[in-house]
Design a protein around this motif. Structure first.
Motif, PDB file in Angstrom:
ATOM      1  N   ASN A 358       7.462 -19.833  -5.678  1.00  0.00           N
ATOM      2  CA  ASN A 358       7.239 -20.575  -6.925  1.00  0.00           C
ATOM      3  C   ASN A 358       5.890 -21.286  -6.900  1.00  0.00           C
ATOM      4  O   ASN A 358       5.170 -21.316  -7.912  1.00  0.00           O
ATOM      5  CB  ASN A 358       8.360 -21.595  -7.135  1.00  0.00           C
ATOM      6  N   LEU A 359       5.545 -21.835  -5.735  1.00  0.00           N
ATOM      7  CA  LEU A 359       4.261 -22.529  -5.620  1.00  0.00           C
ATOM      8  C   LEU A 359       3.102 -21.561  -5.832  1.00  0.00           C
ATOM      9  O   LEU A 359       2.148 -21.863  -6.565  1.00  0.00           O
ATOM     10  CB  LEU A 359       4.165 -23.193  -4.249  1.00  0.00           C
ATOM     11  N   ARG A 360       3.184 -20.388  -5.217  1.00  0.00           N
ATOM     12  CA  ARG A 360       2.111 -19.410  -5.334  1.00  0.00           C
ATOM     13  C   ARG A 360       1.938 -18.945  -6.771  1.00  0.00           C
ATOM     14  O   ARG A 360       0.812 -18.785  -7.262  1.00  0.00           O
ATOM     15  CB  ARG A 360       2.408 -18.218  -4.429  1.00  0.00           C
ATOM     16  N   HIS A 361       3.026 -18.720  -7.480  1.00  0.00           N
ATOM     17  CA  HIS A 361       2.923 -18.197  -8.843  1.00  0.00           C
ATOM     18  C   HIS A 361       2.577 -19.274  -9.868  1.00  0.00           C
ATOM     19  O   HIS A 361       2.345 -18.951 -11.030  1.00  0.00           O
ATOM     20  CB  HIS A 361       4.220 -17.490  -9.225  1.00  0.00           C
ATOM     21  N   ARG A 362       2.539 -20.541  -9.458  1.00  0.00           N
ATOM     22  CA  ARG A 362       2.091 -21.598 -10.378  1.00  0.00           C
ATOM     23  C   ARG A 362       0.590 -21.840 -10.278  1.00  0.00           C
ATOM     24  O   ARG A 362       0.024 -22.605 -11.059  1.00  0.00           O
ATOM     25  CB  ARG A 362       2.841 -22.895 -10.089  1.00  0.00           C
ATOM     26  N   LEU A 363      -0.062 -21.185  -9.335  1.00  0.00           N
ATOM     27  CA  LEU A 363      -1.496 -21.358  -9.197  1.00  0.00           C
ATOM     28  C   LEU A 363      -2.229 -20.731 -10.373  1.00  0.00           C
ATOM     29  O   LEU A 363      -1.735 -19.781 -10.989  1.00  0.00           O
ATOM     30  CB  LEU A 363      -1.970 -20.719  -7.889  1.00  0.00           C
ATOM     31  N   PRO A 364      -3.406 -21.233 -10.715  1.00  0.00           N
ATOM     32  CA  PRO A 364      -4.174 -20.641 -11.830  1.00  0.00           C
ATOM     33  C   PRO A 364      -4.463 -19.161 -11.578  1.00  0.00           C
ATOM     34  O   PRO A 364      -4.733 -18.750 -10.456  1.00  0.00           O
ATOM     35  CB  PRO A 364      -5.471 -21.468 -11.837  1.00  0.00           C
ATOM     36  N   LEU A 365      -4.383 -18.375 -12.656  1.00  0.00           N
ATOM     37  CA  LEU A 365      -4.671 -16.943 -12.655  1.00  0.00           C
ATOM     38  C   LEU A 365      -3.676 -16.128 -11.817  1.00  0.00           C
ATOM     39  O   LEU A 365      -3.928 -14.965 -11.529  1.00  0.00           O
ATOM     40  CB  LEU A 365      -6.100 -16.666 -12.162  1.00  0.00           C
ATOM     41  N   SER A 366      -2.555 -16.738 -11.449  1.00  0.00           N
ATOM     42  CA  SER A 366      -1.549 -15.994 -10.701  1.00  0.00           C
ATOM     43  C   SER A 366      -0.839 -15.014 -11.628  1.00  0.00           C
ATOM     44  O   SER A 366      -0.662 -15.281 -12.825  1.00  0.00           O
ATOM     45  CB  SER A 366      -0.521 -16.942 -10.087  1.00  0.00           C
ATOM     46  N   PRO A 367      -0.397 -13.850 -11.106  1.00  0.00           N
ATOM     47  CA  PRO A 367       0.373 -12.903 -11.932  1.00  0.00           C
ATOM     48  C   PRO A 367       1.699 -13.513 -12.341  1.00  0.00           C
ATOM     49  O   PRO A 367       2.246 -14.375 -11.653  1.00  0.00           O
ATOM     50  CB  PRO A 367       0.557 -11.699 -11.009  1.00  0.00           C
ATOM     51  N   ASN A 368       2.189 -13.060 -13.477  1.00  0.00           N
ATOM     52  CA  ASN A 368       3.431 -13.639 -13.984  1.00  0.00           C
ATOM     53  C   ASN A 368       4.676 -12.952 -13.448  1.00  0.00           C
ATOM     54  O   ASN A 368       5.791 -13.338 -13.775  1.00  0.00           O
ATOM     55  CB  ASN A 368       3.444 -13.603 -15.520  1.00  0.00           C
ATOM     56  N   LEU A 369       4.505 -11.919 -12.613  1.00  0.00           N
ATOM     57  CA  LEU A 369       5.623 -11.243 -11.977  1.00  0.00           C
ATOM     58  C   LEU A 369       5.307 -11.031 -10.499  1.00  0.00           C
ATOM     59  O   LEU A 369       4.147 -11.119 -10.090  1.00  0.00           O
ATOM     60  CB  LEU A 369       5.890  -9.888 -12.656  1.00  0.00           C
ATOM     61  N   THR A 370       6.321 -10.736  -9.707  1.00  0.00           N
ATOM     62  CA  THR A 370       6.116 -10.478  -8.283  1.00  0.00           C
ATOM     63  C   THR A 370       5.391  -9.149  -8.087  1.00  0.00           C
ATOM     64  O   THR A 370       5.186  -8.381  -9.035  1.00  0.00           O
ATOM     65  CB  THR A 370       7.458 -10.403  -7.544  1.00  0.00           C
ATOM     66  N   LEU A 371       5.036  -8.874  -6.851  1.00  0.00           N
ATOM     67  CA  LEU A 371       4.541  -7.540  -6.515  1.00  0.00           C
ATOM     68  C   LEU A 371       5.600  -6.496  -6.862  1.00  0.00           C
ATOM     69  O   LEU A 371       6.801  -6.779  -6.839  1.00  0.00           O
ATOM     70  CB  LEU A 371       4.206  -7.454  -5.026  1.00  0.00           C
ATOM     71  N   PRO A 372       5.181  -5.287  -7.186  1.00  0.00           N
ATOM     72  CA  PRO A 372       6.170  -4.266  -7.565  1.00  0.00           C
ATOM     73  C   PRO A 372       7.012  -3.802  -6.387  1.00  0.00           C
ATOM     74  O   PRO A 372       6.543  -3.762  -5.248  1.00  0.00           O
ATOM     75  CB  PRO A 372       5.295  -3.120  -8.101  1.00  0.00           C
ATOM     76  N   GLU A 373       8.238  -3.456  -6.681  1.00  0.00           N
ATOM     77  CA  GLU A 373       9.114  -2.785  -5.727  1.00  0.00           C
ATOM     78  C   GLU A 373       9.441  -1.408  -6.289  1.00  0.00           C
ATOM     79  O   GLU A 373       9.917  -1.292  -7.424  1.00  0.00           O
ATOM     80  CB  GLU A 373      10.409  -3.562  -5.509  1.00  0.00           C
ATOM     81  N   TYR A 374       9.187  -0.371  -5.524  1.00  0.00           N
ATOM     82  CA  TYR A 374       9.462   0.997  -5.959  1.00  0.00           C
ATOM     83  C   TYR A 374      10.816   1.414  -5.392  1.00  0.00           C
ATOM     84  O   TYR A 374      11.010   1.434  -4.173  1.00  0.00           O
ATOM     85  CB  TYR A 374       8.351   1.942  -5.489  1.00  0.00           C
ATOM     86  N   ILE A 375      11.749   1.729  -6.284  1.00  0.00           N
ATOM     87  CA  ILE A 375      13.104   2.049  -5.855  1.00  0.00           C
ATOM     88  C   ILE A 375      13.361   3.552  -6.030  1.00  0.00           C
ATOM     89  O   ILE A 375      13.035   4.136  -7.063  1.00  0.00           O
ATOM     90  CB  ILE A 375      14.149   1.219  -6.619  1.00  0.00           C
ATOM     91  N   PRO A 376      13.948   4.211  -5.029  1.00  0.00           N
ATOM     92  CA  PRO A 376      14.103   5.681  -5.042  1.00  0.00           C
ATOM     93  C   PRO A 376      15.305   6.142  -5.873  1.00  0.00           C
ATOM     94  O   PRO A 376      16.302   6.634  -5.352  1.00  0.00           O
ATOM     95  CB  PRO A 376      14.275   6.016  -3.561  1.00  0.00           C
ATOM     96  N   THR A 377      15.193   6.008  -7.168  1.00  0.00           N
ATOM     97  CA  THR A 377      16.297   6.374  -8.056  1.00  0.00           C
ATOM     98  C   THR A 377      16.564   7.877  -8.036  1.00  0.00           C
ATOM     99  O   THR A 377      17.719   8.308  -8.127  1.00  0.00           O
ATOM    100  CB  THR A 377      16.006   5.913  -9.494  1.00  0.00           C
ATOM    101  N   ARG A 378      15.528   8.696  -7.931  1.00  0.00           N
ATOM    102  CA  ARG A 378      15.734  10.142  -7.864  1.00  0.00           C
ATOM    103  C   ARG A 378      16.460  10.535  -6.582  1.00  0.00           C
ATOM    104  O   ARG A 378      17.289  11.454  -6.580  1.00  0.00           O
ATOM    105  CB  ARG A 378      14.404  10.879  -7.945  1.00  0.00           C
ATOM    106  N   LEU A 379      16.157   9.862  -5.490  1.00  0.00           N
ATOM    107  CA  LEU A 379      16.846  10.140  -4.235  1.00  0.00           C
ATOM    108  C   LEU A 379      18.321   9.787  -4.352  1.00  0.00           C
ATOM    109  O   LEU A 379      19.190  10.516  -3.850  1.00  0.00           O
ATOM    110  CB  LEU A 379      16.181   9.367  -3.099  1.00  0.00           C
ATOM    111  N   MET A 380      18.617   8.676  -5.006  1.00  0.00           N
ATOM    112  CA  MET A 380      20.016   8.327  -5.254  1.00  0.00           C
ATOM    113  C   MET A 380      20.712   9.417  -6.056  1.00  0.00           C
ATOM    114  O   MET A 380      21.847   9.813  -5.756  1.00  0.00           O
ATOM    115  CB  MET A 380      20.105   6.999  -6.001  1.00  0.00           C
ATOM    116  N   GLN A 381      20.052   9.944  -7.076  1.00  0.00           N
ATOM    117  CA  GLN A 381      20.644  11.014  -7.879  1.00  0.00           C
ATOM    118  C   GLN A 381      20.846  12.280  -7.043  1.00  0.00           C
ATOM    119  O   GLN A 381      21.828  12.999  -7.238  1.00  0.00           O
ATOM    120  CB  GLN A 381      19.754  11.301  -9.090  1.00  0.00           C
ATOM    121  N   PHE A 382      19.918  12.564  -6.122  1.00  0.00           N
ATOM    122  CA  PHE A 382      20.075  13.711  -5.239  1.00  0.00           C
ATOM    123  C   PHE A 382      21.316  13.546  -4.363  1.00  0.00           C
ATOM    124  O   PHE A 382      22.107  14.484  -4.185  1.00  0.00           O
ATOM    125  CB  PHE A 382      18.822  13.876  -4.380  1.00  0.00           C
ATOM    126  N   PHE A 383      21.509  12.365  -3.811  1.00  0.00           N
ATOM    127  CA  PHE A 383      22.706  12.117  -3.012  1.00  0.00           C
ATOM    128  C   PHE A 383      23.975  12.300  -3.847  1.00  0.00           C
ATOM    129  O   PHE A 383      24.987  12.815  -3.354  1.00  0.00           O
ATOM    130  CB  PHE A 383      22.666  10.712  -2.421  1.00  0.00           C
TER     131      PHE A 383
END
Length: 499
Positions: A358-383
């Motif tokens: 919370n402290l980091r994201h309140r700094l000026p010019l901070s992004p309004n969302l976290t770093l992206p997380e890439y989730i393997p949805t296609r792999l789940m569908q394969f399983f």
């Protein structure tokens, strides 16, 4: 290349300040495939200033930078899917789609996809005589020479500066790699299935068909009784590669002897609709890394998950938007992961100190969302397909558990192209469809839990070295210095098998 404009683009790409060639003398980098992409008008992925959200607004554009505001276009443009784009001959514009559909379209579109049109798999010619090679540096040198010879021959017929050429362990360690996998399958087949069932093998994404031929050659030579009951079926989404596999199957008298054992099925495994109740082995060697992923970012204060979409404007430029409503596939993945991985620690944007976040994201010019997380949805569908259509399968898979020089984020991909025989890295998966490889690492711990939850089958995960130390004749790949190429390379790869 599509046009002279694309050629200019590649020259600009190769010299751009954030693009850099990989060093192909390091095993960890050689363990990656060499692949690529680029486009008619290159732009860095753009993001806009924060869009105010209300109760009625369920989306927002990412704010890591301050480019053009595309909010109106996001409201107006229609949503498309990779399936809906299969019949298109040109890359779409004035549309939006989920990140997994963008990646799927980039890699597998039949008209302009990376694997459909641009991939060439390196074949070293005669197998390496590892016992006569002094050490690993000499092996690197010999492989580099064969790369040059291989590409020189291709350029004699079709000169290309943007040729996408990459290698696999199947080709580098032929036939020893395939023989080790065959040895594992025959041992387990004879232990629990023989003589009541045939040895049925499915391979997903067979490349040149080399692994298939090496496996069948080994079984024919060492165990004729098992070979008489062997059936090999390839599931190949690329028409080009399916034709190449058929060509190699009929290239010699020895390979033609396998013809009645082999069926090449040219379709996507995600279109599979045949129920296979009998026991079978299912090979998926280095295919997980190219399964499409969704991208999730989290509100750093409320911890709400938001799903990423890609907007393609009238000029073909790309922009990211994040929606507060998750589509059913992404929502299912998060539910399954939460249920299956309760006792497992894994890397995640919210698995950090909430106060510091919370402290980091309140700094000026901070992004309004976290770093992206890439989730393997296609792999789940394969399983899920394995569990519902191949209930008696035994999965054998190998892939990368980590990748160097990935883009920013959690479980983030490496995005790379090849130009003038150099590998060029970029920092975003938002690149023109069909010219860039987009490959992801696999968290085998998490995916082992999800596989078990979806299929009800137990698994074992081991390192690439551990598997081949047990099942390969390691003296075949040992060099005079005592180094072993098959065991020493691919340190960033793991093997998962159904037990």
């Amino acid at each position: 290349m599509d046009s002279p404009a694309v050629n200019r683009l590649f020259r600009r790409l190769a010299s751009h300040h954030f693009c850099q060639p990989t060093q192909h003398v390091r095993p960890a980098v050689l363990a990656q495939h060499w692949r690529s992409k680029s486009g008619q008008s290159y732009t860095r992925p753009r993001t806009a200033e924060k869009v105010k959200t209300t109760v009625e607004s369920s989306w927002q554009q990412r704010t890591d930078h301050f480019p053009l505001d595309k909010a109106d276009d996001f409201k107006r443009y229609p949503t498309v899917t990779a399936d809906g784009l299969r019949g298109r001959k040109e890359r779409p514009r004035r549309v939006k789609m989920l990140m997994r559909d963008f990646i799927e379209d980039s890699l597998y579109n039949p008209q302009y996809g990376y694997f459909s049109k641009n991939v060439t798999i390196f074949s070293p010619g005669a197998p390496f005589d590892f016992n006569s090679i002094q050490d690993e540096p000499e092996f690197h040198r010999l492989m580099g020479e064969r790369y040059v010879q291989f590409e020189d021959k291709l350029d004699e017929k079709d000169p290309r500066e943007d040729r996408q050429l990459w290698h696999t362990p199947t080709e580098l360690f032929r036939p020893f790699y395939g023989e080790a996998i065959a040895r594992y399958m025959v041992a387990n087949y004879k232990l629990s299935l023989y003589p009541y069932h045939d040895l049925v093998i499915y391979e997903l994404g067979a490349g040149n068909g080399t692994l298939m031929l090496n496996i069948l050659d080994y079984i024919r030579h060492t165990d004729p009784e098992v070979y008489a009951r062997t059936k090999f079926r390839i599931i190949e989404v690329s028409s080009t590669l399916a034709s190449l596999q058929s060509h190699h199957l009929n290239a010699s008298a020895a390979s033609r002897g396998h013809a009645d054992k082999v069926e090449i099925i040219n379709k996507s495994v995600f279109d599979w609709d045949i129920y296979v109740p009998t026991p079978c082995f299912f090979l998926a060697m280095e295919v997980f890394d190219n399964f499409a992923h969704d991208v999730i970012r989290y509100d750093p204060f409320t911890e709400e998950a938001m799903q990423g979409s890609v907007l393609i404007d009238a000029e073909g430029d790309f922009y990211e938007f994040y929606q507060r409503t998750l589509d059913p596939v992404a929502a299912r993945f998060l539910r399954v992961r939460d249920a299956a991985c309760q006792d497992r620690q894994y890397s995640h944007p919210l698995h950090t100190s909430r106060f510091l976040r919370n402290l980091r994201h309140r700094l000026p010019l901070s992004p309004n969302l976290t770093l992206p997380e890439y989730i393997p949805t296609r792999l789940m569908q394969f399983f899920s397909i394995l569990g519902t259509h191949f209930p008696a399968h035994r999965l054998i898979t190998s892939d990368f558990h980590s990748l160097p020089q990935a883009t920013a984020g959690y479980n983030a991909p490496v995005v790379q192209t090849r130009y003038q025989r150099r590998t060029v890295l970029v920092r975003s998966p938002l690149v023109q469809q069909g010219y860039f490889d987009i490959l992801f690492p696999t968290d085998f711990g998490v995916m082992e839990d999800i596989y078990r939850a979806l299929t009800g089958r137990l698994t074992r995960v081991m390192t690439h070295e551990d598997f081949f130390r047990r099942w390969a004749y390691v003296e075949d790949t040992q060099m005079r210095s005592g180094e072993n190429a098959l065991l020493g390379w691919y340190k960033n790869a793991s093997v998962m098998v159904t037990v």
